[in-house]
Design an enzyme around this catalytic site. Structure first.
Site, short mmCIF file in Angstrom:
data_model
loop_
_atom_site.label_atom_id
_atom_site.label_comp_id
_atom_site.label_asym_id
_atom_site.label_seq_id
_atom_site.Cartn_x
_atom_site.Cartn_y
_atom_site.Cartn_z
N LEU A 116 8.66 -1.00 4.23
CA LEU A 116 8.00 -0.38 3.08
C LEU A 116 7.80 1.10 3.29
O LEU A 116 7.54 1.55 4.41
CB LEU A 116 6.65 -1.05 2.84
CG LEU A 116 6.66 -2.57 2.68
CD1 LEU A 116 5.24 -3.10 2.58
CD2 LEU A 116 7.49 -2.98 1.47
N ASP A 162 1.11 -4.14 11.14
CA ASP A 162 2.41 -4.77 11.30
C ASP A 162 2.40 -5.60 12.58
O ASP A 162 1.89 -6.71 12.60
CB ASP A 162 3.49 -3.68 11.32
CG ASP A 162 4.89 -4.21 11.17
OD1 ASP A 162 5.11 -5.41 11.35
OD2 ASP A 162 5.80 -3.40 10.88
N ARG A 179 5.86 9.43 2.42
CA ARG A 179 4.42 9.16 2.44
C ARG A 179 3.74 9.56 1.13
O ARG A 179 2.72 8.99 0.77
CB ARG A 179 3.72 9.94 3.57
CG ARG A 179 4.03 9.46 4.95
CD ARG A 179 3.14 10.21 5.95
NE ARG A 179 3.63 10.11 7.31
CZ ARG A 179 3.40 9.11 8.14
NH1 ARG A 179 2.71 8.07 7.72
NH2 ARG A 179 3.87 9.12 9.36
N GLU A 201 -6.56 1.93 8.01
CA GLU A 201 -5.14 1.94 8.39
C GLU A 201 -4.29 1.76 7.14
O GLU A 201 -4.73 1.14 6.17
CB GLU A 201 -4.90 0.82 9.41
CG GLU A 201 -3.47 0.60 9.83
CD GLU A 201 -2.86 1.74 10.62
OE1 GLU A 201 -2.83 2.87 10.11
OE2 GLU A 201 -2.37 1.50 11.73
#
Length: 175
Positions: free
Chosen positions: A150, A100, A162, A96
């Site tokens: 982030l 979160d 990304r 991953e």
């Protein structure tokens, strides 16, 4: 661009990936493993690792959706792309980008448990330290962060950022 500061630079990204690689290779030595990446954010992290894994593996992916254009989860996560390999009786390495709230990961972990995976090890590039909505254990994380928004190295805002080779703190109001 909305990026307030870089908190993990390219050298730190490389060092974090190398440490994760070493940990995974030691942990899975001599085993056959299904490496299960959680799309789309896992791509840069998994890309750094996959060609240097020293254990036998089958590669697979799952996609979970819970964000719709914003910066916070807006609805219950759901599987939008299921894995193709049967995890029954197999060791699973779950990759991953960030853990979160834990809701998306919990959905995947529950799926693997229901399908009777032998073991599941969760490796995350970043682990948020704030209290989670779901009770999950991250077995290895490269970096830890309190609760900043982030982007970069797989982490996105509305599908963008990304591709950045670093991780930065993002302010959507300054975009």
């Amino acid at each position: 661009m909305g990026i307030k500061s870089i908190i993990i630079d390219q050298k730190q990204v490389e060092a974090g990936c190398n440490a994760a690689l070493k940990w995974c290779n030691e942990h899975f030595a001599g085993k056959q493993v299904i490496v299960l990446g959680i799309l789309k954010g896992c791509i840069p992290f998994l890309g750094k690792l996959i060609s240097q894994f020293t254990f036998d593996l089958q590669l697979d992916f799952v996609a979970v959706a819970s964000y719709h254009g914003g910066s916070r989860q807006q609805e219950a996560p759901k599987i939008v792309l299921d894995m193709s390999h049967d995890p029954k009786g197999k060791d699973i390495l779950l990759i991953e980008d960030i853990v979160d709230s834990g809701r998306s990961i919990k959905l995947v972990l529950d799926l693997l448990h229901t399908r009777k995976a032998k073991s599941v090890i969760l490796v995350s590039f970043i682990e948020k330290l704030k209290p989670r909505e779901a009770d999950i254990k991250v077995d290895y994380s490269c970096f830890k962060n309190q609760d900043e928004f982030l982007v970069g190295f797989g982490l996105d805002y509305q599908g963008f950022y990304r591709n950045l080779p670093y991780v930065g703190v993002f302010d959507p109001e300054d975009n």
